[in-house]
Write an enzyme that holds these catalytic residues in place. Structure first.
Site, PDB file in Angstrom:
ATOM      1  N   SER A  71       0.778  -1.238   0.000  1.00 52.52           N
ATOM      2  CA  SER A  71       0.000   0.000   0.000  1.00 52.52           C
ATOM      3  C   SER A  71       0.812   1.293   0.000  1.00 52.52           C
ATOM      4  CB  SER A  71      -0.930   0.013   1.220  1.00 52.52           C
ATOM      5  OG  SER A  71      -0.181   0.062   2.421  1.00 52.52           O
ATOM      6  N   TYR A 132       4.812   2.299  -6.722  1.00 54.72           N
ATOM      7  CA  TYR A 132       3.460   2.002  -6.227  1.00 54.72           C
ATOM      8  C   TYR A 132       2.407   2.604  -7.157  1.00 54.72           C
ATOM      9  CZ  TYR A 132      -0.732   2.468  -3.328  1.00 54.72           C
ATOM     10  OH  TYR A 132      -2.025   2.443  -2.857  1.00 54.72           O
TER      11      TYR A 132
END
Length: 276
Positions: A71, A132
């Site tokens: 995350s 990410y």
């Protein structure tokens, strides 16, 4: 009552969502880590980087909210396994198991290298702020493929920051209250006629960097606005020292090679800090 799978159920967003959706759907919750299931939930421990696990958890559900993954900005190998391979496995397992509806919480970090003085919408070309963010752009492209090629119904939410209240100036623009999260997710699960949609996962923030009219078109009516917390947040804001982060919507993700991972094991005497 629909059966809804939530992957990544032990994370912050998953925890808020499970609480908000309790009783509205039959919830199947899944994660690599164990969790204490709540009344009415079914828990299946799974590692989505393994296709066999992805097939197991997607069987017999009506919709999937795919929160599972790495995350924050971090090492490529971890992001590859969780956010590229794991994401593909969930989409492909859903296709094999006949699940039509997938909600993919992509991220503001798919768009993080846009400047803060520019307002963007669901048609704006991605500008990820790190590995990410790249993985989230991959997920958006994968969802588009599965919608067009396999007829799946895909609802993409570029999530800001889910929290009971915004914690700094940047989050005054991207804050997403838990009850607004639940409302938008319910639209993604229940609204008929969805093929492939991109919306922004934010509350009705006065300072929003996003034109979220596509979400409004689909019925979203946010109840909260980060401006209610602005005076408190700005009074506590420290002077900016990272001007790259200060200039861009993605904040520190635009300059950092890694951000502390909230899902990492906590060492004795230390607690990780989450930045989104």
């Amino acid at each position: 009552m629909k059966t809804v799978l939530i992957t990544g159920a032990t994370g912050d967003v998953g925890t808020h969502l499970r609480r908000e959706l309790a009783g509205k759907y039959r919830l199947v919750v899944s994660d690599k880590r164990n969790l204490k299931k709540e009344k009415g939930e079914k828990f299946i421990r799974a590692d989505i980087s393994k296709m066999s696990d992805a097939l197991k958890i997607t069987k017999g559900v009506d919709a999937i909210v795919h929160l599972g993954g790495y995350s924050v900005e971090g090492p490529w190998e971890a992001i590859l396994q969780a956010n590229i391979i794991g994401c593909y496995n969930v989409f492909e397992a859903a296709r094999r198991n006949g699940v039509k509806r997938i909600l993919f919480p992509t991220s503001n970090h798919a768009m993080g290298f846009y400047r803060r003085d520019r307002k963007i919408d669901h048609t704006t070309y991605p500008k990820p702020d790190g590995r990410y963010g790249v993985s989230k752009v991959f997920g958006e492209a994968l969802g588009s493929l599965y919608a067009d090629k396999y007829g799946m119904e895909v609802f993409m939410m570029r999530i800001g920051n889910v929290n009971p209240k915004p914690i700094d100036k940047r989050r005054l623009s991207i804050w997403f209250s838990p009850r607004d999260l639940a409302q938008l997710v319910s639209i993604g699960i229940d609204r008929p006629g969805i093929k492939f949609e991109i919306v922004y996962g934010i509350s009705g923030n006065t300072r929003a960097w996003y034109d979220n009219s596509n979400a409004v078109r689909l019925g979203y009516r946010p109840q909260d606005d980060a401006e209610a917390f602005a005076a408190e947040v700005l009074a506590a804001e420290k002077p900016a020292t990272d001007m790259v982060a200060e200039l861009h919507q993605g904040g520190v993700f635009c300059s950092a090679e890694a951000v502390p991972n909230p899902a990492a094991p906590v060492k004795a005497g230390k607690k990780g800090k989450k930045k989104k």
